[in-house]
Design a protein around this motif. Structure first.
Motif, PDB file in Angstrom:
ATOM      1  N   GLY A 230     -58.343  82.778 -52.524  1.00 32.57           N
ATOM      2  CA  GLY A 230     -57.593  83.454 -51.468  1.00 32.57           C
ATOM      3  C   GLY A 230     -56.280  84.048 -51.947  1.00 32.57           C
ATOM      4  N   LYS A 231     -55.682  84.863 -51.081  1.00 31.90           N
ATOM      5  CA  LYS A 231     -54.428  85.525 -51.397  1.00 31.90           C
ATOM      6  C   LYS A 231     -53.246  84.576 -51.209  1.00 31.90           C
ATOM      7  N   VAL A 232     -52.201  84.824 -52.000  1.00 23.24           N
ATOM      8  CA  VAL A 232     -51.008  83.972 -51.953  1.00 23.24           C
ATOM      9  C   VAL A 232     -50.375  83.984 -50.562  1.00 23.24           C
ATOM     10  N   LYS A 233     -50.390  85.160 -49.917  1.00 26.22           N
ATOM     11  CA  LYS A 233     -49.703  85.246 -48.624  1.00 26.22           C
ATOM     12  C   LYS A 233     -50.339  84.342 -47.582  1.00 26.22           C
ATOM     13  N   TRP A 234     -51.684  84.169 -47.634  1.00 27.81           N
ATOM     14  CA  TRP A 234     -52.333  83.291 -46.666  1.00 27.81           C
ATOM     15  C   TRP A 234     -52.059  81.827 -46.985  1.00 27.81           C
ATOM     16  N   TRP A 235     -51.949  81.503 -48.255  1.00 25.52           N
ATOM     17  CA  TRP A 235     -51.559  80.143 -48.634  1.00 25.52           C
ATOM     18  C   TRP A 235     -50.141  79.855 -48.140  1.00 25.52           C
ATOM     19  N   LEU A 236     -49.265  80.843 -48.259  1.00 27.35           N
ATOM     20  CA  LEU A 236     -47.889  80.654 -47.813  1.00 27.35           C
ATOM     21  C   LEU A 236     -47.824  80.500 -46.292  1.00 27.35           C
ATOM     22  N   VAL A 237     -48.598  81.305 -45.578  1.00 32.59           N
ATOM     23  CA  VAL A 237     -48.639  81.178 -44.117  1.00 32.59           C
ATOM     24  C   VAL A 237     -49.111  79.784 -43.718  1.00 32.59           C
ATOM     25  N   ALA A 238     -50.200  79.321 -44.369  1.00 30.04           N
ATOM     26  CA  ALA A 238     -50.717  77.978 -44.077  1.00 30.04           C
ATOM     27  C   ALA A 238     -49.675  76.912 -44.406  1.00 30.04           C
ATOM     28  N   HIS A 239     -48.958  77.108 -45.514  1.00 30.75           N
ATOM     29  CA  HIS A 239     -47.914  76.173 -45.924  1.00 30.75           C
ATOM     30  C   HIS A 239     -46.822  76.086 -44.856  1.00 30.75           C
ATOM     31  N   MET A 240     -46.422  77.237 -44.321  1.00 32.09           N
ATOM     32  CA  MET A 240     -45.382  77.252 -43.292  1.00 32.09           C
ATOM     33  C   MET A 240     -45.853  76.613 -41.991  1.00 32.09           C
ATOM     34  N   VAL A 241     -47.099  76.928 -41.595  1.00 33.90           N
ATOM     35  CA  VAL A 241     -47.628  76.369 -40.348  1.00 33.90           C
ATOM     36  C   VAL A 241     -47.746  74.852 -40.450  1.00 33.90           C
ATOM     37  N   LEU A 242     -48.303  74.384 -41.560  1.00 34.49           N
ATOM     38  CA  LEU A 242     -48.438  72.934 -41.750  1.00 34.49           C
ATOM     39  C   LEU A 242     -47.072  72.265 -41.878  1.00 34.49           C
ATOM     40  N   GLY A 243     -46.113  72.977 -42.484  1.00 30.94           N
ATOM     41  CA  GLY A 243     -44.767  72.425 -42.626  1.00 30.94           C
ATOM     42  C   GLY A 243     -44.031  72.295 -41.311  1.00 30.94           C
ATOM     43  N   ILE A 244     -44.509  72.984 -40.288  1.00 31.32           N
ATOM     44  CA  ILE A 244     -43.941  72.847 -38.933  1.00 31.32           C
ATOM     45  C   ILE A 244     -44.746  71.847 -38.108  1.00 31.32           C
ATOM     46  N   ALA A 245     -46.074  72.007 -38.134  1.00 32.21           N
ATOM     47  CA  ALA A 245     -46.929  71.167 -37.294  1.00 32.21           C
ATOM     48  C   ALA A 245     -46.905  69.709 -37.737  1.00 32.21           C
ATOM     49  N   GLY A 246     -46.922  69.465 -39.058  1.00 34.10           N
ATOM     50  CA  GLY A 246     -46.934  68.091 -39.560  1.00 34.10           C
ATOM     51  C   GLY A 246     -45.719  67.294 -39.115  1.00 34.10           C
ATOM     52  N   PRO A 247     -44.491  67.759 -39.400  1.00 33.87           N
ATOM     53  CA  PRO A 247     -43.305  67.024 -38.947  1.00 33.87           C
ATOM     54  C   PRO A 247     -43.222  66.864 -37.430  1.00 33.87           C
ATOM     55  N   LEU A 248     -43.695  67.852 -36.679  1.00 33.65           N
ATOM     56  CA  LEU A 248     -43.670  67.723 -35.217  1.00 33.65           C
ATOM     57  C   LEU A 248     -44.569  66.580 -34.757  1.00 33.65           C
ATOM     58  N   LEU A 249     -45.772  66.479 -35.351  1.00 25.92           N
ATOM     59  CA  LEU A 249     -46.671  65.380 -34.983  1.00 25.92           C
ATOM     60  C   LEU A 249     -46.081  64.034 -35.388  1.00 25.92           C
ATOM     61  N   ILE A 250     -45.405  63.990 -36.538  1.00 30.68           N
ATOM     62  CA  ILE A 250     -44.766  62.742 -36.970  1.00 30.68           C
ATOM     63  C   ILE A 250     -43.660  62.352 -35.997  1.00 30.68           C
ATOM     64  N   LEU A 251     -42.893  63.338 -35.532  1.00 34.20           N
ATOM     65  CA  LEU A 251     -41.839  63.048 -34.554  1.00 34.20           C
ATOM     66  C   LEU A 251     -42.435  62.510 -33.253  1.00 34.20           C
ATOM     67  N   VAL A 252     -43.525  63.134 -32.791  1.00 30.98           N
ATOM     68  CA  VAL A 252     -44.185  62.640 -31.574  1.00 30.98           C
ATOM     69  C   VAL A 252     -44.718  61.233 -31.819  1.00 30.98           C
ATOM     70  N   HIS A 253     -45.329  61.010 -32.989  1.00 30.51           N
ATOM     71  CA  HIS A 253     -45.859  59.686 -33.355  1.00 30.51           C
ATOM     72  C   HIS A 253     -44.767  58.619 -33.310  1.00 30.51           C
ATOM     73  N   SER A 254     -43.578  58.971 -33.798  1.00 30.62           N
ATOM     74  CA  SER A 254     -42.485  57.991 -33.858  1.00 30.62           C
ATOM     75  C   SER A 254     -41.823  57.778 -32.512  1.00 30.62           C
ATOM     76  N   THR A 255     -42.115  58.671 -31.543  1.00 33.17           N
ATOM     77  CA  THR A 255     -41.445  58.690 -30.235  1.00 33.17           C
ATOM     78  C   THR A 255     -39.919  58.722 -30.393  1.00 33.17           C
ATOM     79  N   PHE A 256     -39.460  59.329 -31.499  1.00 39.22           N
ATOM     80  CA  PHE A 256     -38.042  59.494 -31.796  1.00 39.22           C
ATOM     81  C   PHE A 256     -37.317  58.146 -31.879  1.00 39.22           C
ATOM     82  N   HIS A 257     -38.062  57.117 -32.319  1.00 37.42           N
ATOM     83  CA  HIS A 257     -37.469  55.804 -32.545  1.00 37.42           C
ATOM     84  C   HIS A 257     -37.754  55.372 -33.981  1.00 37.42           C
TER      85      HIS A 257
END
Length: 296
Positions: free
Chosen positions: A84-111
């Motif tokens: 695949g093209k680098v730009k799609w890898w970068l897009v996926a990297h950015m999306v996962l870099g946002i979605a992953g931490p958000l799910l971790i924050l929800v998982h932790s319930t901010f505690h």
């Protein structure tokens, strides 16, 4: 050559058609809304970090963050270059870099339940924020998502800064021309040190605006003199001044773009040095957190 810029004198390349500032503002606003949404969900009491829902949210977020490492691996291993093209890898990297931490924050319930969990959580927050800063710098060093590095020489050619043609179009306003030359000389030949790079990243656009405002008053007086001499009517005078203003604005904008290229490139290198240690800390603390959860 005409003393005042005319329509045929539009050879100076345009400044960037779309500023990244609007896209950055929308992105940061969206991130803030997502964090607020994650906080609101965690306040509802639908789950806890240790129950089934909270556990699998943590697993999903952790897997997303683990998948982030495929992007640097893709750049280092030749056999992955064809995937695949680098730009799609970068897009996926950015999306996962946002979605992953958000799910971790929800998982932790901010505690924070333990010291290790706190280290893992804050390491993740720092890495995520660092990633946002890195994206901000990267988009100014590279052309969009294509990963094609813009060279300083190319920017100079596009801006017309290696030619004297632009300056000759403003010889009817020597004070404006002198101010533009001084601005270019100061920024493109500034001492190569960190104080210069940080100034060009943080305040150069404000300095450009200040220089532009100074040029406008001097340009107005120069146009008045030429208009009186050539007996232009109000419409013709306004048209000529509008074109001259646009020429000055594009010139200053392109000087800033050329100067900031090197500055952002140096800051990006510094960002990478600071970013990597926190990534390693995140990996170690997250691994220990997962082990502690399953062992105890």
């Amino acid at each position: 050559m005409s003393a005042v810029p005319d329509r045929r004198d539009a050879a100076l390349p345009n400044a960037p058609r779309s500023s990244p500032a609007l896209g950055d503002g929308l992105l940061y606003a969206a991130l803030a809304l997502l964090v607020l949404l994650a906080w609101a969900i965690s306040r509802r009491g639908y789950f806890k970090a240790g129950d089934d829902v909270g556990y699998w949210l943590g697993v999903a977020g952790g897997l997303m963050m683990l998948t982030l490492f495929t992007y640097p691996l893709r750049k280092h291993f030749r056999f992955m270059h064809r995937l695949g093209k680098v730009k799609w890898w970068l897009v996926a990297h950015m999306v996962l870099g946002i979605a992953g931490p958000l799910l971790i924050l929800v998982h932790s319930t901010f505690h924070i339940g333990s010291l290790n969990a706190g280290v893992a959580l804050w390491s993740m927050v720092i890495v995520a924020l660092s990633g946002v800063v890195g994206r901000f710098i990267y988009m100014r060093v590279n052309r969009g998502l294509h990963g094609e590095q813009t060279t300083l020489r190319e920017l100079q050619v596009r801006a017309g800064l290696d030619q004297s043609e632009t300056r000759s179009r403003l010889h009817f306003a020597p004070a404006v021309e002198a101010r533009l030359l001084a601005f270019e000389e100061r920024e493109l030949k500034a001492p190569p040190r960190w104080s210069t790079y940080l100034r060009q990243v943080l305040v150069l656009r404000w300095q450009r605006w200040h220089a532009y405002r100074q040029c406008l008053s001097e340009l107005h007086r120069a146009i008045d003199r030429v208009a009186h001499k050539r007996q232009w009517d109000a419409t013709e005078r306004a048209r000529r001044e509008r074109q001259a203003r646009k020429l000055v604005d594009r010139y200053l904008a392109n000087v800033v773009r050329v100067a900031q290229f090197t500055a952002y490139e140096r800051v990006f290198a510094l960002w990478h040095v600071a970013h990597v240690p926190f990534v390693y800390l995140l990996i170690l603390s997250a691994a220990f957190h997962v082990f502690a959860v399953h062992a105890y």
